[in-house]
Design an enzyme around this catalytic site. Structure first.
Site, PDB file in Angstrom:
ATOM      1  N   ASN A  18     -11.596 117.519  53.085  1.00 38.95           N
ATOM      2  CA  ASN A  18     -10.702 118.067  54.107  1.00 38.95           C
ATOM      3  C   ASN A  18     -10.104 119.370  53.576  1.00 38.95           C
ATOM      4  O   ASN A  18      -9.592 119.425  52.460  1.00 38.95           O
ATOM      5  CB  ASN A  18      -9.607 117.051  54.444  1.00 38.95           C
ATOM      6  CG  ASN A  18      -8.869 117.401  55.712  1.00 38.95           C
ATOM      7  OD1 ASN A  18      -8.437 118.538  55.912  1.00 38.95           O
ATOM      8  ND2 ASN A  18      -8.731 116.437  56.590  1.00 38.95           N
ATOM      9  N   CYS A  47     -16.250 127.336  65.897  1.00 39.61           N
ATOM     10  CA  CYS A  47     -15.971 125.965  65.456  1.00 39.61           C
ATOM     11  C   CYS A  47     -16.500 125.771  64.037  1.00 39.61           C
ATOM     12  O   CYS A  47     -17.695 125.933  63.786  1.00 39.61           O
ATOM     13  CB  CYS A  47     -16.643 124.992  66.414  1.00 39.61           C
ATOM     14  SG  CYS A  47     -16.624 123.306  65.804  1.00 39.61           S
ATOM     15  N   HIS A  90     -22.098 120.766  69.157  1.00 44.55           N
ATOM     16  CA  HIS A  90     -20.688 120.692  69.530  1.00 44.55           C
ATOM     17  C   HIS A  90     -20.446 119.572  70.551  1.00 44.55           C
ATOM     18  O   HIS A  90     -20.101 119.821  71.702  1.00 44.55           O
ATOM     19  CB  HIS A  90     -20.197 122.050  70.050  1.00 44.55           C
ATOM     20  CG  HIS A  90     -18.704 122.158  70.063  1.00 44.55           C
ATOM     21  ND1 HIS A  90     -17.965 122.433  68.939  1.00 44.55           N
ATOM     22  CD2 HIS A  90     -17.808 121.987  71.056  1.00 44.55           C
ATOM     23  CE1 HIS A  90     -16.687 122.442  69.249  1.00 44.55           C
ATOM     24  NE2 HIS A  90     -16.552 122.170  70.523  1.00 44.55           N
ATOM     25  N   HIS A  97     -15.911 114.113  64.831  1.00 44.65           N
ATOM     26  CA  HIS A  97     -15.757 113.883  63.393  1.00 44.65           C
ATOM     27  C   HIS A  97     -14.825 112.710  63.151  1.00 44.65           C
ATOM     28  O   HIS A  97     -14.078 112.312  64.032  1.00 44.65           O
ATOM     29  CB  HIS A  97     -15.198 115.137  62.691  1.00 44.65           C
ATOM     30  CG  HIS A  97     -13.762 115.449  63.017  1.00 44.65           C
ATOM     31  ND1 HIS A  97     -13.365 116.016  64.221  1.00 44.65           N
ATOM     32  CD2 HIS A  97     -12.619 115.272  62.311  1.00 44.65           C
ATOM     33  CE1 HIS A  97     -12.048 116.176  64.228  1.00 44.65           C
ATOM     34  NE2 HIS A  97     -11.558 115.726  63.085  1.00 44.65           N
TER      35      HIS A  97
HETATM   36 ZN   LIG Z   1     -18.394 122.519  66.999  1.00 47.47          ZN
END
Ligand SMILES: [Zn+2]
Ligand SMILES: [Zn+2]
Ligand SMILES: [Zn+2]
Length: 328
Positions: free
Chosen positions: A71, A35, A108, A161
């Site tokens: 981004n 990730c 996470h 996010h």
């Molecule tokens: Zn993550």
């Protein structure tokens, strides 16, 4: 390079951003790639433009509690000069703008509602800081924060996010909304949101929860089942002007509301948007910022796309009652 094209019949702008198709997708146990938003994987994102750290560690290295980065697959690019093209009915510009990602936890975690109240305050502070940063830049007329929660709501990565965009022009829907607000003010002398909030608090039917500073309610004409709007009770045009003493009550309201939503609608995918005052003379001092939470329990289908009207199967009064009565 993304491109903005205008539909000369509807007046709507569309963003053609083919690089977006290359975005990584990662959800649930099927995820095999690391990730990019987890602590330790900082090199997988563009360098941070803001980070909150408990101690003074190196930037772009572990030790942060929140990071903001550009981004990697932007729908807008700020590095280029604005260029408009107009070939009769074919009107376009290059897609100039800011597109940032606020990575809201080093762990996470997959839902902002599961962060502590103190951590949600950090998130709100980051929104405020980045919005303030870009509001001062004369290139941008419109700033927005949004969050896609869950794959069906458009999230390509599940790690908690949200995103910020700053645009050189104000979207048509927002201009229309500000026009309506101005008309109401001209005829009644009142902010339409202030008036609506007062009425809703008196009536209580659509109110979910309430404290001294904020109210969460299901809008009278909700487009989506369990749609929620969080508003400051006092007239506040600009989100990023939020007062220090408003931070905790807002975090409380948001956390409480999301916990109720998760319980009542079984952890639904949703989109969250912060509407703060656009840089428009008629909105100046008159806008009323608010947060919209739009659960995505059904897909927009033929009727919605063909008519622009939504069909909502849960009356907002029923939704508000269930959310209010939820034992969180
Ligand atoms: Zn993550
Ligand atoms: Zn107001
Ligand atoms: Zn709105």
């Amino acid at each position: 390079m993304p491109e903005l094209r205008k539909d000369s019949i509807t007046g709507r702008w569309v963003i053609i951003a083919t690089d977006r198709a290359k975005r990584p997708h990662q959800h649930g146990s099927a995820a095999t790639e690391p990730c990019p938003f987890c602590s330790g994987n900082e090199a997988m994102t563009p360098p941070e433009v803001l980070a909150y750290r408990r101690s003074s560690g190196d930037s772009n290295a572990p030790g942060w509690s929140l990071r903001v980065v550009s981004n990697k697959y932007p729908a807008f690019e700020q590095t280029v000069r604005y260029q408009a093209r107009n070939d009769g009915l074919l009107e376009s510009t290059n897609s100039v703008g800011v597109h940032e990602v606020i990575i809201e936890s080093p762990e996470h975690v997959t839902d902002i509602g599961s962060l502590s109240k103190e951590h949600i305050v950090l998130v709100l502070r980051a929104y405020q800081q980045r919005l303030r940063h870009w509001r001062g830049d004369p290139r941008w007329q419109y700033l927005m924060i949004f969050k896609n929660q869950g794959e069906q709501a458009g999230a390509s990565l599940e790690h908690v996010h949200s995103q910020l965009v700053a645009l050189p022009a104000i979207p048509k829907d927002i201009v229309d909304q500000v026009d309506r607000m101005s008309k109401h003010r001209e005829t009644t002398g009142q902010c339409i949101y202030c008036e609506m909030i007062k009425k809703e608090i008196e009536c209580r039917e659509r109110v979910i929860c309430l404290n001294q500073r904020f109210v969460a309610l299901c809008p009278y004409a909700s487009r989506f089942s369990y749609e929620i709007c969080i508003l400051p009770i006092d007239h506040r045009p600009v989100f990023e002007d939020i007062l220090e003493q408003e931070m905790t009550p807002l975090a409380d309201t948001l956390r409480d509301t999301l916990a109720r939503l998760s319980l009542v609608a079984n952890n639904p995918p949703y989109n969250l948007v912060i509407h703060t005052s656009p840089k428009l003379a008629s909105a100046d001092g008159h806008y009323h910022w608010h947060m919209e939470i739009m659960p995505q329990l059904t897909r927009a289908a033929g009727f919605e796309w063909g008519s622009g009207m939504h069909i909502n199967a849960v009356a907002p009064e029923t939704a508000a009652r269930s959310l209010r009565d939820a034992r969180i």
